[in-house]
Enzyme design. Structure first.
Site, PDB file in Angstrom:
ATOM      1  N   ASP A   1     -59.769  18.491  27.455  1.00 39.72           N
ATOM      2  CA  ASP A   1     -59.870  17.250  28.224  1.00 39.72           C
ATOM      3  C   ASP A   1     -61.267  17.005  28.793  1.00 39.72           C
ATOM      4  OD1 ASP A   1     -57.146  16.855  27.760  1.00 39.72           O
ATOM      5  OD2 ASP A   1     -56.606  18.043  29.528  1.00 39.72           O
TER       6      ASP A   1
ATOM      7  N   GLY B   1     -54.759  15.256  23.421  1.00 42.58           N
ATOM      8  CA  GLY B   1     -54.671  13.880  23.900  1.00 42.58           C
ATOM      9  C   GLY B   1     -56.090  13.414  24.103  1.00 42.58           C
ATOM     10  N   HIS B   2     -56.592  12.587  23.210  1.00 41.10           N
ATOM     11  CA  HIS B   2     -57.980  12.133  23.275  1.00 41.10           C
ATOM     12  C   HIS B   2     -58.015  10.645  23.626  1.00 41.10           C
ATOM     13  CE1 HIS B   2     -59.242  15.600  20.356  1.00 41.10           C
ATOM     14  NE2 HIS B   2     -58.702  16.027  21.475  1.00 41.10           N
TER      15      HIS B   2
ATOM     16  N   GLN C   1     -58.360  20.666  22.057  1.00 46.85           N
ATOM     17  CA  GLN C   1     -58.350  21.694  23.106  1.00 46.85           C
ATOM     18  C   GLN C   1     -59.786  22.105  23.480  1.00 46.85           C
ATOM     19  OE1 GLN C   1     -56.019  22.215  20.186  1.00 46.85           O
ATOM     20  NE2 GLN C   1     -54.964  20.724  21.458  1.00 46.85           N
TER      21      GLN C   1
HETATM   22  P1  GDP Z   1     -60.345  14.884  25.461  1.00 44.21           P
HETATM   23  O1  GDP Z   1     -58.989  15.475  25.311  1.00 44.21           O
HETATM   24  O2  GDP Z   1     -61.428  15.911  25.494  1.00 44.21           O
HETATM   25  O3  GDP Z   1     -60.627  13.797  24.454  1.00 44.21           O
HETATM   26  O4  GDP Z   1     -60.363  14.183  26.909  1.00 44.21           O
HETATM   27  P2  GDP Z   1     -59.201  13.272  27.562  1.00 44.21           P
HETATM   28  O5  GDP Z   1     -59.218  11.948  26.902  1.00 44.21           O
HETATM   29  O6  GDP Z   1     -57.919  14.027  27.610  1.00 44.21           O
HETATM   30  O7  GDP Z   1     -59.711  13.193  29.053  1.00 44.21           O
HETATM   31  C1  GDP Z   1     -60.974  12.694  29.373  1.00 44.21           C
HETATM   32  C2  GDP Z   1     -60.803  11.455  30.270  1.00 44.21           C
HETATM   33  O8  GDP Z   1     -62.046  11.137  30.848  1.00 44.21           O
HETATM   34  C3  GDP Z   1     -60.365  10.203  29.535  1.00 44.21           C
HETATM   35  O9  GDP Z   1     -59.567   9.448  30.392  1.00 44.21           O
HETATM   36  C4  GDP Z   1     -61.685   9.483  29.240  1.00 44.21           C
HETATM   37  O10 GDP Z   1     -61.536   8.074  29.115  1.00 44.21           O
HETATM   38  C5  GDP Z   1     -62.453   9.825  30.478  1.00 44.21           C
HETATM   39  N1  GDP Z   1     -63.911   9.927  30.308  1.00 44.21           N
HETATM   40  C6  GDP Z   1     -64.633  10.434  29.274  1.00 44.21           C
HETATM   41  N2  GDP Z   1     -65.944  10.446  29.578  1.00 44.21           N
HETATM   42  C7  GDP Z   1     -66.056   9.946  30.827  1.00 44.21           C
HETATM   43  C8  GDP Z   1     -67.164   9.730  31.719  1.00 44.21           C
HETATM   44  O11 GDP Z   1     -68.313  10.029  31.415  1.00 44.21           O
HETATM   45  N3  GDP Z   1     -66.867   9.184  32.951  1.00 44.21           N
HETATM   46  C9  GDP Z   1     -65.589   8.882  33.333  1.00 44.21           C
HETATM   47  N4  GDP Z   1     -65.396   8.379  34.549  1.00 44.21           N
HETATM   48  N5  GDP Z   1     -64.544   9.077  32.516  1.00 44.21           N
HETATM   49  C10 GDP Z   1     -64.765   9.611  31.294  1.00 44.21           C
HETATM   50  P1  IMO Z   2     -57.153  18.139  24.304  1.00 43.31           P
HETATM   51  O1  IMO Z   2     -57.489  18.122  22.835  1.00 43.31           O
HETATM   52  C1  IMO Z   2     -55.742  20.469  27.716  1.00 43.31           C
HETATM   53  C2  IMO Z   2     -52.839  23.656  26.870  1.00 43.31           C
HETATM   54  C3  IMO Z   2     -51.410  23.486  27.378  1.00 43.31           C
HETATM   55  C4  IMO Z   2     -51.031  24.935  27.609  1.00 43.31           C
HETATM   56  C5  IMO Z   2     -51.718  25.661  26.459  1.00 43.31           C
HETATM   57  C6  IMO Z   2     -50.818  25.939  25.258  1.00 43.31           C
HETATM   58  O2  IMO Z   2     -56.644  16.855  24.830  1.00 43.31           O
HETATM   59  O3  IMO Z   2     -58.288  18.721  25.094  1.00 43.31           O
HETATM   60  P2  IMO Z   2     -49.804  24.400  23.354  1.00 43.31           P
HETATM   61  O4  IMO Z   2     -48.855  23.233  23.418  1.00 43.31           O
HETATM   62  O5  IMO Z   2     -51.109  24.091  22.711  1.00 43.31           O
HETATM   63  O6  IMO Z   2     -49.169  25.629  22.774  1.00 43.31           O
HETATM   64  O7  IMO Z   2     -50.109  24.760  24.901  1.00 43.31           O
HETATM   65  O8  IMO Z   2     -52.794  24.817  26.050  1.00 43.31           O
HETATM   66  N1  IMO Z   2     -53.332  22.531  26.040  1.00 43.31           N
HETATM   67  C7  IMO Z   2     -54.244  21.646  26.450  1.00 43.31           C
HETATM   68  N2  IMO Z   2     -54.837  21.472  27.647  1.00 43.31           N
HETATM   69  N3  IMO Z   2     -56.076  19.671  26.691  1.00 43.31           N
HETATM   70  C8  IMO Z   2     -55.501  19.836  25.472  1.00 43.31           C
HETATM   71  O9  IMO Z   2     -55.895  19.146  24.377  1.00 43.31           O
HETATM   72  C9  IMO Z   2     -54.511  20.829  25.318  1.00 43.31           C
HETATM   73  N4  IMO Z   2     -53.739  21.248  24.293  1.00 43.31           N
HETATM   74  C10 IMO Z   2     -53.036  22.301  24.734  1.00 43.31           C
HETATM   75  O10 IMO Z   2     -51.390  22.731  28.566  1.00 43.31           O
HETATM   76  O11 IMO Z   2     -51.603  25.408  28.803  1.00 43.31           O
HETATM   77 MG    MG Z   3     -57.151  15.530  26.271  1.00 40.74          MG
END
Ligand code: GDP
Ligand code: IMO
Ligand code: MG
Length: 427
Positions: A13, A40-41, A223
């Site tokens: 994340d 979850g991206h 991840q």
């Molecule tokens: P990922 O799993 O690594 O793709 O990240 P996620 O999408 O799960 O979580 C990142 C969150 O931060 C999302 O809601 C993005 O829209 C947000 N985000 C990404 N870069 C920035 C940033 O530079 N500033 C802010 N405020 N939000 C950001």
């Molecule tokens: P992105 O790509 C954050 C965490 C779960 C749990 C552990 C194992 O959005 O960064 P799993 O279902 O993979 O066997 O769970 O890994 N986890 C993540 N945490 N971002 C993710 O993906 C994750 N994918 C799995 O919360 O602790």
């Molecule tokens: Mg994510």
């Protein structure tokens, strides 16, 4: 050889979706190489927000071919609903390619994931419950189902039988569940075959030929480094290799082809699920980071655990991934703190430790040693260049770069595509 890996440097994340999307317009292929719909991206384009779980974030860039590599685990029902959702919003998904060697997340893998977590009780991993671990376990146990198996009913039936033999014993005798019927599973899986067919390809050949033709290929990790099955905080990890080497095995591209490895690094730290987290905050600062940063899971909707930046982890990510660059995200979230603590080392049983301890026991005992950097109060979301940032924000970035061991080549100051400061070009 323009092959880039983009991966999470912390516990996931970090903003990988946004970073991939930003580069999507300049690359020919974006490849997921591990994980599945546990990811979850989030990608924000103009006023549109997309949440991608299985599909590479490059799917939103019209010129780019999205690829699901052999190292990914695919839940076909999730794939179809994600494709439908994008098609309804006018996104063309017809270029997608899926490796015939990618493993299928079957309904029984999802059941086993949930039942196992329940059985572990308070020792649970806190998985996303999407069947990821059990599907990779079947792969390693050599009883997995691959996409290509959906095109041979006889082989598929034999493989499902082999996979369910032991599992049904476990489900009925240990977990007090009903046995799962082979016929039902086979029928469900065969039902996906026709719709999947146009996407199935020899992705290893396609990607290697593309690289020979000097096309630009971007490998998008799911991840993060600390969730890696080998290099993360085992057992509180996911069941694949998000680290850079995973791009080679998970896509069938040799390490000599990779030219750049970009670590996505949040300006503070978050984690979802169980496991150690030295800089975790349980006070109003943690609550503020969660609120301002919108730190709620894209996949499971769980609140993310929040804490200050941890330079020990960043240095570790640089090392195990051979990072060439960092993309620092969410700097804007830190606006408003008078001073910002940054963890520079750990104290473990009275000793100062500069590097991530390999021992799980030590890491569980690690207490952060903080340095306090001066904060800033100016709005930075409109900053377009490094010099637009207030002096203290510049110094914060420079200090993180110094501690983390690789140059910070981009800085996120907001969720949108254009809310990014490019310091060095990635291509
Ligand atoms: P990922 O799993 O690594 O793709 O990240 P996620 O999408 O799960 O979580 C990142 C969150 O931060 C999302 O809601 C993005 O829209 C947000 N985000 C990404 N870069 C920035 C940033 O530079 N500033 C802010 N405020 N939000 C950001
Ligand atoms: P992105 O790509 C954050 C965490 C779960 C749990 C552990 C194992 O959005 O960064 P799993 O279902 O993979 O066997 O769970 O890994 N986890 C993540 N945490 N971002 C993710 O993906 C994750 N994918 C799995 O919360 O602790
Ligand atoms: Mg994510």
């Amino acid at each position: 050889m323009p092959a880039l890996v983009l991966l999470g440097a912390q516990w996931g994340d970090e903003g990988k979706g946004k970073a991939t999307d930003l580069l999507g317009g300049s690359v020919d292929y974006v490849v997921r190489y591990q994980g599945g719909n546990n990811a979850g991206h989030t990608v924000v384009v103009g006023d549109q927000k997309y949440a991608l779980h299985l599909l590479p974030s490059g799917i939103l860039s019209p010129g780019c071919t999205p690829v699901i590599g052999n190292g990914v685990v695919v839940d076909p029902s999730v794939l179809f609903s994600e494709l439908n959702g994008l098609n309804d919003r006018g996104v063309d998904t017809s270029k997608l390619l899926i490796s015939g060697n990618a493993h299928v997340i079957t309904p029984y893998n999802v059941t086993v994931d949930k039942v196992t977590e329940r059985f572990l009780g308070k020792r649970k991993i806190g998985t996303t419950g999407r069947g990821i671990g059990p599907t990779y376990a079947d792969k390693i146990n050599r009883v997995g189902i691959r996409i290509q198996d959906l095109y041979d009913e006889s082989i598929l039936t034999q493989k499902v039988e082999a996979a369910l033999d032991g599992k049904n014993q476990l489900l009925t005798k240990v977990f007090n569940r009903r046995a799962i019927e082979v016929g039902q599973v086979v029928e469900e899986l065969l039902g996906y075959a026709d719709r999947l067919k146009p996407y199935v390809a020899d992705t290893v050949l396609v990607l290697n030929q593309a690289l020979e033709q000097d096309k630009v290929v971007l490998f998008e990790g799911g991840q993060g480094t600390l969730l890696d099955i080998d290099h993360g905080t085992y057992p509180f990890v996911t069941s694949s290799n998000p680290t850079a080497g995973g791009a080679c095995t998970g896509a069938g591209v040799g390490p000599t082809k990779i030219s750049r490895v970009i670590g996505i690094l949040k300006a503070y730290t978050t984690r979802v699920g169980s496991g150690p987290f030295p800089t975790e905050l349980f006070d109003e600062d943690g609550e503020a980071l969660r609120r301002i940063g919108g730190e709620r899971g894209v996949t499971t909707g769980r609140d993310r655990r929040c804490g200050w930046f941890d330079a020990v982890i960043a240095r570790y990510a640089t090392r195990v991934n051979g990072l060439t660059d960092f993309f620092l995200t969410k700097l804007d979230v830190l606006t408003g703190w008078e001073q910002i603590p940054v963890c520079v080392a750990y104290e473990i049983d009275g000793r100062r430790v500069e590097e991530l301890p390999y021992s799980q026991t030590d890491f569980h005992h690690a207490k952060p040693v903080y340095e306090y950097l001066p904060g800033w109060s100016e709005d930075i979301t409109k900053a377009k260049s490094f010099s637009d940032l207030p002096k203290n924000a510049q110094d914060y970035v420079k200090a993180l770069e110094e501690m983390s061991g690789a140059p910070i080549s981009a800085i996120g100051v907001g969720p949108g595509r254009d809310e990014t400061i490019e310091v060095n070009s990635f291509l």
